[in-house]
Design an enzyme around this catalytic site. Structure first.
Site, PDB file in Angstrom:
ATOM      1  N   LYS A 148       0.870  -1.167   0.000  1.00  0.00           N
ATOM      2  CA  LYS A 148       0.000   0.000   0.000  1.00  0.00           C
ATOM      3  C   LYS A 148       0.916   1.229   0.000  1.00  0.00           C
ATOM      4  CE  LYS A 148      -2.452   3.552   1.325  1.00  0.00           C
ATOM      5  NZ  LYS A 148      -1.877   4.869   1.645  1.00  0.00           N
TER       6      LYS A 148
ATOM      7  N   GLU B 179       9.633   1.353  10.774  1.00  0.00           N
ATOM      8  CA  GLU B 179      10.644   2.423  10.614  1.00  0.00           C
ATOM      9  C   GLU B 179       9.904   3.732  10.746  1.00  0.00           C
ATOM     10  OE1 GLU B 179      12.282   5.216   9.811  1.00  0.00           O
ATOM     11  OE2 GLU B 179      12.900   4.795   7.755  1.00  0.00           O
TER      12      GLU B 179
ATOM     13  N   CYS C 157      14.279  10.751   6.505  1.00  0.00           N
ATOM     14  CA  CYS C 157      14.364  10.498   7.938  1.00  0.00           C
ATOM     15  C   CYS C 157      15.808  10.388   8.411  1.00  0.00           C
ATOM     16  CB  CYS C 157      13.577   9.249   8.314  1.00  0.00           C
ATOM     17  SG  CYS C 157      14.273   7.757   7.621  1.00  0.00           S
TER      18      CYS C 157
ATOM     19  N   GLU D  47      10.389  15.791  14.625  1.00  0.00           N
ATOM     20  CA  GLU D  47      10.916  15.592  13.284  1.00  0.00           C
ATOM     21  C   GLU D  47      10.421  16.714  12.369  1.00  0.00           C
ATOM     22  OE1 GLU D  47      11.924  11.877  10.410  1.00  0.00           O
ATOM     23  OE2 GLU D  47       9.948  11.877  11.358  1.00  0.00           O
TER      24      GLU D  47
END
Length: 535
Positions: free
Chosen positions: A180, A253, A287, A385
């Site tokens: 997906k 992750e 990331c 983040e």
């Protein structure tokens, strides 16, 4: 390697959808609609998983040698169509075409090389030694068997390389895969499917379910055997909770807030170039990007000056132009997150040395590469983040302080240390809480196919890439055979006081000599039992 900003519905177990909705792939640099899709419904997803389950046994029986041959054909096709694939990725993400080529296509070509070169040996039966003398008449072996159906939910920032590297490990070990992709980058995933099918992977063995967050929730709750998710911490936690109720294995992750440590003996020109690239590659939407930069006080001013000079030289625009260095953010939501964090830092006393504003003349998703000085850990820019083109820089005085600052984060994906002294860097690397620590480089670890990728703390669970990535795609089975099947085993029933003494002597015989400094009487005891003929 990435963070998907579109989360699942809160109630993944009950929020089901029967009617489809539309998802649209848009070029973030131009606003052009590339394609519109019907989002896969829950029924679509469950039917796809059922087809994958039916097809997987034949794919497993196909054998590793023939699966490797299919991957070799996929590699050939991808190499042949590398420019076409890179151009598609650029149109769908806005990133410079050279980045699409190097961080997406090249990474997948090399990951394929790794699978081709290592899968056969990895899947070979492994003998199990029997050190226990009582087990010497046995022969054991380890089998690595596919889970069955692997569900992969992948993000938008590396829409080709992330699902591809994970899928290749799953496919070569005999699994079927249902992917997906992010609804923002469906075309890249569909291109991956097209290449795999053309190479010889059966269509039911590798399927792509285009859709929004509800489609991802449906895949998570379907009868898959393992799920690999790359995305936000919030969604990752919900997936983990759902998986725990079913004892479904997961690989998560969940992004990073990677620190860069510039020690007092670092080369300022090299380190500043690394920081600028590490913070702004893919417009900071990585990331593994440099999101926290710590520089020794003796180099602080010179480092900042070099970063500002190099940042101002960057060319921002549509990544399809080969002269462009930095493309757009993926969408307005992401831009607003970056804008909010920079404004929070400014309000709390940070200095904006360059950037810090939208570039509306280029389009609605462009933000100027930004360098911040005098930031602190009280600011959002150092805690959350960012996923955008911002380089915040702090000074430190000692190595000990640098390590404390680097570890002062909920995340632990990767880190980098910059110094002329490799031994010093590797000693400090042992103390950093991260899945990977690079010395005098950043981000590039994702392109090392042999190296595991993944983090600690809020950065997730499990690993992808390399042998550890292959290991995540198989169940371990131990098969043990008695080579003397007609012999009664001594430990079977028939207990009693005499048998207990015999067994005590047997244990002493096995271990007393090794432990004689701890139990000096054990050998005498064992010898006595032997003289009496009890063993």
């Amino acid at each position: 390697m990435a963070l998907a900003r579109v989360d699942f519905p809160i109630n993944m177990a009950t929020d089901l959808r029967i009617a489809s909705v539309k998802v649209v792939s848009v070029n973030p640099a131009t606003g052009e609609t590339l394609r519109e899709f019907d989002s896969a419904t829950d029924t679509d997803v469950h039917e796809a998983v059922a087809r994958a389950r039916s097809a997987e046994p034949a794919w497993n029986e196909f054998g590793v040698r023939r699966r490797i041959a299919v991957l070799r054909e996929f590699q050939r096709l991808l190499h042949e169509k590398k420019s076409e694939v890179a151009a598609l990725i650029t149109r769908e993400t806005g990133k410079p075409r050279v980045e699409a080529l190097l961080t997406e296509v090249l990474v997948v070509l090399d990951a394929t090389r790794f699978c081709i070169g290592n899968a056969f040996a990895f899947l070979r039966e492994q003998p199990v030694p029997h050190g226990n003398p009582a087990m010497k008449v046995r022969a054991g072996r380890i089998l690595r068997e596919p889970y069955g159906v692997i569900g992969i939910i992948s993000p938008w920032n590396y829409p080709f390389s992330i699902p591809a590297t994970e899928s290749l490990s799953a496919l070569v070990t005999g699994n079927a895969v249902v992917v997906k992709p992010s609804e923002l980058t469906s075309l890249s995933a569909l291109k991956l499917a097209s290449l795999l099918h053309e190479a010889g992977v059966p269509k039911d063995v590798f399927q792509v379910m285009v859709g929004d967050g509800t489609t991802g929730a449906a895949l998570s709750s379907a009868s898959i055997d393992k799920i690999v998710f790359t995305g936000s911490v919030a969604t990752g936690k919900r997936i983990a909770q759902m998986a725990a109720s079913r004892l479904l294995p997961v690989v998560l992750e969940l992004g990073g807030k990677d620190p860069m440590l510039v020690l007092n003996d670092a080369d300022v020109e090299i380190a500043s170039s690394g920081a600028v690239w590490g913070a702004f590659v893919n417009c900071g939407q990585t990331c593994l990007s440099v999101e926290r930069c710590y520089v020794h006080r003796s180099l602080y001013d010179a480092f900042l000056a070099a970063c500002v000079r190099k940042t101002k030289q960057l060319r921002v625009g549509n990544g399809i132009d080969p002269q462009i260095d930095v493309g757009p953010l993926i969408h307005q939501r992401q831009l607003r997150i970056v804008e909010s964090q920079v404004e929070d830092a400014r309000m709390r006393g940070a200095r904006v040395l360059t950037g810090g504003s939208r570039l509306n003349q280029l389009g609605p998703n462009f933000y100027a590469p930004t360098v911040l000085a005098d930031v602190t850990h009280t600011m959002q820019i150092m805690r959350e983040e960012t996923f955008g083109p911002v380089l915040p820089v702090i000074s430190f005085d000692t190595d000990e302080e640098a390590i404390q600052l680097a570890n002062d984060s909920d995340y632990g994906l990767a880190a980098s240390i910059w110094t002329r002294n490799r031994a010093r860097a590797e000693s400090l690397a042992n103390r950093i809480e991260a899945g990977t620590v690079m010395v005098n480089d950043a981000i590039a670890c994702f392109g090392i196919s042999e190296a595991p990728h993944g983090g600690v703390k809020a950065s997730g669970l499990g690993r992808t890439h390399g042998r550890f990535g292959l290991q995540e795609m198989v169940r371990i089975k131990h098969v043990d055979s008695n080579r003397l099947p007609a012999m009664r085993q001594v430990w079977w029933y028939g207990y009693g006081e005499g048998f207990t003494r015999q067994m005590e002597g047997f244990v002493d015989l096995m271990f007393a000599q090794r432990l004689r400094h701890k139990i000096p009487g054990a050998l005498r005891s064992a010898g006595a039992y032997l003289r009496k003929g009890r063993l």
